[in-house]
Design a protein around this motif. Structure first.
Motif, PDB file in Angstrom:
ATOM      1  N   LEU A  90     -19.706  18.718 -14.707  1.00  0.00           N
ATOM      2  CA  LEU A  90     -19.133  19.690 -15.635  1.00  0.00           C
ATOM      3  C   LEU A  90     -20.159  20.084 -16.696  1.00  0.00           C
ATOM      4  O   LEU A  90     -20.324  21.268 -17.011  1.00  0.00           O
ATOM      5  CB  LEU A  90     -17.885  19.105 -16.302  1.00  0.00           C
ATOM      6  CG  LEU A  90     -17.294  19.928 -17.459  1.00  0.00           C
ATOM      7  CD1 LEU A  90     -16.867  21.305 -16.978  1.00  0.00           C
ATOM      8  CD2 LEU A  90     -16.113  19.183 -18.087  1.00  0.00           C
ATOM      9  N   ALA A  91     -20.867  19.082 -17.248  1.00  0.00           N
ATOM     10  CA  ALA A  91     -21.893  19.370 -18.248  1.00  0.00           C
ATOM     11  C   ALA A  91     -22.994  20.254 -17.655  1.00  0.00           C
ATOM     12  O   ALA A  91     -23.485  21.184 -18.311  1.00  0.00           O
ATOM     13  CB  ALA A  91     -22.494  18.061 -18.772  1.00  0.00           C
ATOM     14  N   VAL A  92     -23.372  19.978 -16.407  1.00  0.00           N
ATOM     15  CA  VAL A  92     -24.396  20.789 -15.745  1.00  0.00           C
ATOM     16  C   VAL A  92     -23.900  22.221 -15.557  1.00  0.00           C
ATOM     17  O   VAL A  92     -24.637  23.185 -15.796  1.00  0.00           O
ATOM     18  CB  VAL A  92     -24.768  20.153 -14.386  1.00  0.00           C
ATOM     19  CG1 VAL A  92     -25.575  21.133 -13.535  1.00  0.00           C
ATOM     20  CG2 VAL A  92     -25.567  18.875 -14.604  1.00  0.00           C
ATOM     21  N   ARG A  93     -22.652  22.372 -15.141  1.00  0.00           N
ATOM     22  CA  ARG A  93     -22.099  23.715 -14.943  1.00  0.00           C
ATOM     23  C   ARG A  93     -22.087  24.490 -16.259  1.00  0.00           C
ATOM     24  O   ARG A  93     -22.479  25.666 -16.307  1.00  0.00           O
ATOM     25  CB  ARG A  93     -20.687  23.623 -14.373  1.00  0.00           C
ATOM     26  CG  ARG A  93     -20.045  24.986 -14.142  1.00  0.00           C
ATOM     27  CD  ARG A  93     -18.700  24.867 -13.454  1.00  0.00           C
ATOM     28  NE  ARG A  93     -17.706  24.183 -14.266  1.00  0.00           N
ATOM     29  CZ  ARG A  93     -17.054  24.761 -15.279  1.00  0.00           C
ATOM     30  NH1 ARG A  93     -17.326  26.018 -15.620  1.00  0.00           N
ATOM     31  NH2 ARG A  93     -16.152  24.077 -15.953  1.00  0.00           N
ATOM     32  N   LEU A  94     -21.680  23.841 -17.332  1.00  0.00           N
ATOM     33  CA  LEU A  94     -21.652  24.498 -18.630  1.00  0.00           C
ATOM     34  C   LEU A  94     -23.066  24.826 -19.109  1.00  0.00           C
ATOM     35  O   LEU A  94     -23.291  25.864 -19.746  1.00  0.00           O
ATOM     36  CB  LEU A  94     -20.937  23.610 -19.657  1.00  0.00           C
ATOM     37  CG  LEU A  94     -19.442  23.374 -19.404  1.00  0.00           C
ATOM     38  CD1 LEU A  94     -18.862  22.450 -20.468  1.00  0.00           C
ATOM     39  CD2 LEU A  94     -18.684  24.699 -19.372  1.00  0.00           C
ATOM     40  N   ARG A 182     -31.806  29.177 -10.993  1.00  0.00           N
ATOM     41  CA  ARG A 182     -31.163  30.311 -10.332  1.00  0.00           C
ATOM     42  C   ARG A 182     -29.830  30.649 -10.989  1.00  0.00           C
ATOM     43  O   ARG A 182     -29.151  31.592 -10.562  1.00  0.00           O
ATOM     44  CB  ARG A 182     -30.932  29.988  -8.855  1.00  0.00           C
ATOM     45  CG  ARG A 182     -32.180  29.930  -8.024  1.00  0.00           C
ATOM     46  CD  ARG A 182     -31.849  29.822  -6.532  1.00  0.00           C
ATOM     47  NE  ARG A 182     -31.372  28.499  -6.136  1.00  0.00           N
ATOM     48  CZ  ARG A 182     -30.109  28.213  -5.830  1.00  0.00           C
ATOM     49  NH1 ARG A 182     -29.168  29.135  -5.919  1.00  0.00           N
ATOM     50  NH2 ARG A 182     -29.775  26.982  -5.459  1.00  0.00           N
ATOM     51  N   ARG A 183     -29.445  29.870 -11.977  1.00  0.00           N
ATOM     52  CA  ARG A 183     -28.165  30.026 -12.666  1.00  0.00           C
ATOM     53  C   ARG A 183     -27.009  29.933 -11.674  1.00  0.00           C
ATOM     54  O   ARG A 183     -26.017  30.660 -11.780  1.00  0.00           O
ATOM     55  CB  ARG A 183     -28.117  31.360 -13.417  1.00  0.00           C
ATOM     56  CG  ARG A 183     -29.115  31.485 -14.551  1.00  0.00           C
ATOM     57  CD  ARG A 183     -28.735  30.625 -15.746  1.00  0.00           C
ATOM     58  NE  ARG A 183     -29.666  30.822 -16.862  1.00  0.00           N
ATOM     59  CZ  ARG A 183     -29.487  30.332 -18.080  1.00  0.00           C
ATOM     60  NH1 ARG A 183     -28.403  29.615 -18.362  1.00  0.00           N
ATOM     61  NH2 ARG A 183     -30.369  30.525 -19.033  1.00  0.00           N
ATOM     62  N   SER A 184     -27.149  28.993 -10.725  1.00  0.00           N
ATOM     63  CA  SER A 184     -26.072  28.751  -9.765  1.00  0.00           C
ATOM     64  C   SER A 184     -25.313  27.502 -10.195  1.00  0.00           C
ATOM     65  O   SER A 184     -25.741  26.370  -9.917  1.00  0.00           O
ATOM     66  CB  SER A 184     -26.635  28.575  -8.350  1.00  0.00           C
ATOM     67  OG  SER A 184     -25.602  28.195  -7.456  1.00  0.00           O
ATOM     68  N   ALA A 185     -24.206  27.691 -10.871  1.00  0.00           N
ATOM     69  CA  ALA A 185     -23.421  26.564 -11.363  1.00  0.00           C
ATOM     70  C   ALA A 185     -22.906  25.671 -10.228  1.00  0.00           C
ATOM     71  O   ALA A 185     -22.998  24.442 -10.322  1.00  0.00           O
ATOM     72  CB  ALA A 185     -22.263  27.067 -12.229  1.00  0.00           C
ATOM     73  N   PRO A 186     -22.388  26.236  -9.120  1.00  0.00           N
ATOM     74  CA  PRO A 186     -21.907  25.364  -8.039  1.00  0.00           C
ATOM     75  C   PRO A 186     -23.018  24.521  -7.422  1.00  0.00           C
ATOM     76  O   PRO A 186     -22.838  23.318  -7.171  1.00  0.00           O
ATOM     77  CB  PRO A 186     -21.331  26.356  -7.016  1.00  0.00           C
ATOM     78  CG  PRO A 186     -20.998  27.567  -7.809  1.00  0.00           C
ATOM     79  CD  PRO A 186     -22.060  27.654  -8.860  1.00  0.00           C
ATOM     80  N   ASP A 187     -24.178  25.140  -7.163  1.00  0.00           N
ATOM     81  CA  ASP A 187     -25.287  24.395  -6.567  1.00  0.00           C
ATOM     82  C   ASP A 187     -25.811  23.324  -7.523  1.00  0.00           C
ATOM     83  O   ASP A 187     -26.173  22.217  -7.102  1.00  0.00           O
ATOM     84  CB  ASP A 187     -26.427  25.342  -6.176  1.00  0.00           C
ATOM     85  CG  ASP A 187     -26.075  26.197  -4.969  1.00  0.00           C
ATOM     86  OD1 ASP A 187     -25.036  25.936  -4.343  1.00  0.00           O
ATOM     87  OD2 ASP A 187     -26.837  27.131  -4.665  1.00  0.00           O
ATOM     88  N   ALA A 188     -25.873  23.649  -8.801  1.00  0.00           N
ATOM     89  CA  ALA A 188     -26.350  22.682  -9.792  1.00  0.00           C
ATOM     90  C   ALA A 188     -25.394  21.505  -9.902  1.00  0.00           C
ATOM     91  O   ALA A 188     -25.815  20.341  -9.992  1.00  0.00           O
ATOM     92  CB  ALA A 188     -26.521  23.365 -11.150  1.00  0.00           C
TER      93      ALA A 188
END
Length: 215
Positions: A90-94, A182-188
């Motif tokens: 969650l922190a990574v997505r944010l 890449r600003r890919s929240a799901p992949d991150a």
């Protein structure tokens, strides 16, 4: 803020840092007399500081008597990683959604400092966590994860001493940074989960070492 409270806060910060940095190792028995001499404050201030650290889980009652630096159990570590597995992605997505370009670049530079066999890896990973938690722009989430990191400080110190583990971790961080770039929240978030799974396995191995040192 009163002078007494200011002194207590400074003592808490000093003792917390000594525990987190490894100056006071897990299982180390703590006496008010020793800590009074170490900090230069009254026993009352030391006693109150120890109560706060005990509430944080950094200090616990010793099997014999008095207090000691906490030695986490395998069950506690498992619970910590269960929580991290939910909160850290969650922190990574944010972070992907809210961090500035400067923060993303800073995180990438710090990740590159991870080196197999490097003595400063724990400090590098601590800085990585600070940037990540700051960039997620959620102080409550940062406080929760920061508390979990403190609880496993001694395990991280042992784990990062493994060249094989840090070689793998460097690749895991590279994958995470690539997805963040890449600003890919799901992949991150997925990269974070893979890293946490590997980190958990390494830390559970480190538990055996810690238990031997605490005996």
């Amino acid at each position: 803020m009163t002078q007494d409270k200011l002194v207590r806060d400074k003592v808490v910060d000093a003792l917390r840092r000594a525990i987190v940095d490894g100056a006071l190792l897990p299982g180390r028995r703590l006496t008010e007399r020793e800590l009074t001499e170490l900090t230069g404050v009254s026993r009352t201030s030391v006693r109150e500081a120890l109560r706060r650290l005990q509430a944080e889980g950094l200090v616990e009652e010793s099997p014999s008597r008095g207090l000691r630096v906490s030695v986490p159990t395998r069950e506690e570590v498992e619970q910590i990683y269960e929580i991290r597995a939910e909160l850290e992605p969650l922190a990574v997505r944010l972070f992907v959604e809210r961090a500035s370009r400067e923060e993303v670049d800073m995180l990438a530079r710090v990740a590159q400092e991870v080196t197999p066999g490097g003595e400063g890896n724990k400090d590098v990973l601590d800085r990585f966590d600070q940037i990540l938690l700051g960039g997620c722009r959620n102080p409550m989430l940062a406080e929760l994860l920061g508390g979990l990191y403190s609880r496993i400080h001694s395990l991280r110190r042992i784990s990062v001493a493994s060249e094989d583990r840090m070689a793998a971790a460097k690749q895991e961080y590279a994958e995470l940074i690539e997805a963040i770039g890449r600003r890919s929240a799901p992949d991150a978030a997925d990269a974070a989960r893979r890293h946490l799974s590997a980190a958990r396995a390494s830390v559970m191995t480190a538990m055996s070492v810690l238990m031997q040192e605490a005996d």
